[in-house]
Structure formats: C-alpha cells, structure tokens
Motif scaffolding. Structure first.
Motif, PDB file in Angstrom:
ATOM      1  N   UNK A  44       8.399   0.126   7.487  1.00 18.78           N
ATOM      2  CA  UNK A  44       8.660   0.615   6.131  1.00 18.78           C
ATOM      3  C   UNK A  44       8.930  -0.538   5.174  1.00 18.78           C
ATOM      4  N   UNK A  45       9.031  -0.236   3.893  1.00 21.49           N
ATOM      5  CA  UNK A  45       9.363  -1.264   2.911  1.00 21.49           C
ATOM      6  C   UNK A  45      10.707  -1.889   3.256  1.00 21.49           C
ATOM      7  N   UNK A  47      11.335  -3.815   5.798  1.00 26.35           N
ATOM      8  CA  UNK A  47      11.566  -3.904   7.244  1.00 26.35           C
ATOM      9  C   UNK A  47      11.561  -5.329   7.773  1.00 26.35           C
ATOM     10  N   UNK A  48      10.841  -6.226   7.080  1.00 28.55           N
ATOM     11  CA  UNK A  48      10.713  -7.605   7.539  1.00 28.55           C
ATOM     12  C   UNK A  48       9.284  -8.082   7.692  1.00 28.55           C
ATOM     13  N   UNK A  49       8.327  -7.222   7.355  1.00 26.36           N
ATOM     14  CA  UNK A  49       6.908  -7.592   7.495  1.00 26.36           C
ATOM     15  C   UNK A  49       6.548  -8.780   6.619  1.00 26.36           C
ATOM     16  N   UNK A  50       6.840  -8.664   5.325  1.00 22.70           N
ATOM     17  CA  UNK A  50       6.464  -9.719   4.383  1.00 22.70           C
ATOM     18  C   UNK A  50       7.183 -11.012   4.706  1.00 22.70           C
ATOM     19  N   UNK A  51       8.448 -10.921   5.104  1.00 22.36           N
ATOM     20  CA  UNK A  51       9.203 -12.121   5.473  1.00 22.36           C
ATOM     21  C   UNK A  51       8.544 -12.823   6.655  1.00 22.36           C
ATOM     22  N   UNK A  52       8.163 -12.055   7.671  1.00 22.78           N
ATOM     23  CA  UNK A  52       7.518 -12.642   8.850  1.00 22.78           C
ATOM     24  C   UNK A  52       6.209 -13.324   8.485  1.00 22.78           C
ATOM     25  N   UNK A  53       5.379 -12.633   7.722  1.00 24.49           N
ATOM     26  CA  UNK A  53       4.087 -13.200   7.347  1.00 24.49           C
ATOM     27  C   UNK A  53       4.273 -14.415   6.436  1.00 24.49           C
ATOM     28  N   UNK A 198      -0.075  -2.274   6.796  1.00 22.46           N
ATOM     29  CA  UNK A 198      -0.493  -1.088   6.058  1.00 22.46           C
ATOM     30  C   UNK A 198       0.554   0.004   6.234  1.00 22.46           C
ATOM     31  N   UNK A 199       0.592   0.927   5.272  1.00 26.69           N
ATOM     32  CA  UNK A 199       1.376   2.145   5.412  1.00 26.69           C
ATOM     33  C   UNK A 199       0.473   3.324   5.767  1.00 26.69           C
ATOM     34  N   UNK A 214       8.214  -2.956  13.119  1.00 25.04           N
ATOM     35  CA  UNK A 214       9.476  -3.625  12.820  1.00 25.04           C
ATOM     36  C   UNK A 214      10.276  -2.748  11.858  1.00 25.04           C
ATOM     37  N   UNK A 215      11.588  -2.712  12.045  1.00 23.12           N
ATOM     38  CA  UNK A 215      12.457  -1.974  11.136  1.00 23.12           C
ATOM     39  C   UNK A 215      13.806  -2.673  11.075  1.00 23.12           C
ATOM     40  N   UNK A 216      14.315  -2.854   9.865  1.00 19.75           N
ATOM     41  CA  UNK A 216      15.595  -3.544   9.662  1.00 19.75           C
ATOM     42  C   UNK A 216      15.635  -4.901  10.357  1.00 19.75           C
TER      43      UNK A 216
END
Length: 249
Positions: A44-45, A47-53, A198-199, A214-216
């Motif tokens: 979800x928004x 969650x950490x996706x953008x930070x990881x990438x 993607x969502x 990934x979440x939180x």
C-alpha cells in the motif's frame, strides 16, 4: 565480494530511518531478485516500496544493512550500477516543450549512446510503441497514454539489464496499456530483469513470476506467486494482498 550468481539483486537486512522519525521506513528487510525475473514489489501507499527502490537506484542512502546489484555493492559502486539499470518513474520525467524525438535524443546522449546507435534505438522503440506519427510533436500536446509510452522509452534506450518500473500503466488508455505490456514482456523474454510496482493486482498476477509484499517497512511475503498463494490459502493475488496489508490482526 562475490554474490550468488543467480541473484542479480540481493538485499540484506536493509534498514532506513528518515530524519526526525524514530520508526523505520524499512525495518531489516531482506530479499533476492533473480536473473530474468518479472518481479512485483507490492504494498500500500507508504509501505516502503519507493524508499527501497530509491535506495537500489542510488537516489537515497540507508541506515544499515547492504544491497548488491549485479554483484556490485551499492555503497561503493553506484556509478557502475547506474550504467546497467533503467528507471521509469511514475511521474512523467520528460521536457514538455520538446518533441518526442528531441526528448529521446537528449536522454540517449546522457546515456552516452553514439549517434548511430541512438538513431536506431529511437526508431525501433518509437515504432514498437506506435508513436511514429507523433515523433515531432511536443510532449505537452500528447495524451496521457502517449506520454507514458515515451516515458518508458526514455528509461530503456540504453538497453539496461535491470529495469525499475513504478506504476507503468497507471491511469492510461487500454491501447497504451496493451503496447506497454507487450514491450515489457518482450524485454523480459529477451533477458531483462524487471522490478515492477503497481496497485493493480490482476495485472501484477498476470505479469509477474515472483513477488514481494511489503507493509509498514516489513516484508510480509516473498516468493513465486503460486507458492505464496498456496501457503496463504488465497485464490488470487488481490486476496493475498488484502490479507497481508490489513491493519486488523
């Protein structure tokens, strides 16, 4: 340090805090991405996706842990890594008052492509994504779907081994989505490894062979779609996603 030859990306105990916060944006996460994977990095928004990438593509730093891309340590070999990855952001990263062709020439020169190679690749991708009749049109005159097609080309002109895609088909027309997905599958079949966020769970389930949710800032599940659906007794990826990201325990 030589890594597992099959793992093109290896994340080890990665932790990230943003300034002024005590809760980690990434909390000791580990996962691998393998050669020729179409890898879905989902959550979800926030969650950490953008930070990881952002860490993997050299945009931001991290607190502890480590990561390797094509056996290169991202702490010490950022320049070598950047030549072998392509990044296609969700936001349109193009110059609006330049034409499609002018934008692609500009980005191709940034990658250091010679004139002949650049001309060939621009021609190939423009035709592949059905933009040949719009090549001399300014970006700010194009539809959203066309802009997103050009955005994709700009990120892959240098034929990267690894492609990072952030919501590549969000908010676009059916035709643009179709030609983008066709090209992504072709690139993957020809050896490129793709990391995709993607969502759109149905799209992710159709495209990806492996996923991480990934979440939180915590990895919830990681593996092939079939194995994690079986392990979690879920009929599809949407059900699994909801189960793993619900705040209700």
């Amino acid at each position: 340090m030589k890594q597992d030859s099959k793992a093109i990306i290896k994340v080890e105990n990665l932790t990230k805090f943003y300034k002024g916060t005590s809760v980690p944006a990434l909390n000791n996460i580990s996962f691998k991405i393998f050669e020729k994977d179409f890898f879905g990095f989902l959550g979800p928004n926030g969650a950490g996706k953008t930070t990881t990438i952002s860490i993997l593509t050299g945009i931001t730093t991290f607190y502890s842990g480590n990561a390797f891309i094509l056996e290169n340590n991202i702490r010490t070999s950022a320049n070598e890594i950047k030549t072998q990855i392509g990044v296609v952001p969700q936001d349109i990263a193009l110059y609006p008052t330049l034409t499609i062709h002018e934008n692609l020439v500009y980005f191709g020169k940034l990658y250091g492509l010679n004139k002949k190679t650049l001309k060939e690749r621009i021609s190939f991708f423009i035709n592949k994504l059905d933009l040949q009749n719009k090549a001399n049109c300014k970006i700010n005159t194009l539809s959203g779907g066309m802009k997103r097609r050009v955005n994709l080309i700009a990120g892959i002109l240098h034929n990267p081994k690894i492609i990072f895609l952030d919501e590549p088909t969000v908010g676009i027309d059916v035709y643009s989505k179709s030609v983008i997905i066709e090209l992504l599958n072709e690139l993957n079949n020809n050896g490129a490894s793709i990391i995709y966020t993607s969502h759109q769970m149905e799209e992710a389930e159709n495209l990806c062979n492996r996923i991480t949710i990934i979440n939180n800032g915590i990895i919830k599940v990681n593996g092939t779609i079939s194995e994690i659906l079986n392990q979690n007794n879920c009929k599809n990826l949407e059900e699994l996603f909801l189960k793993q990201t619900s705040e209700i325990e």
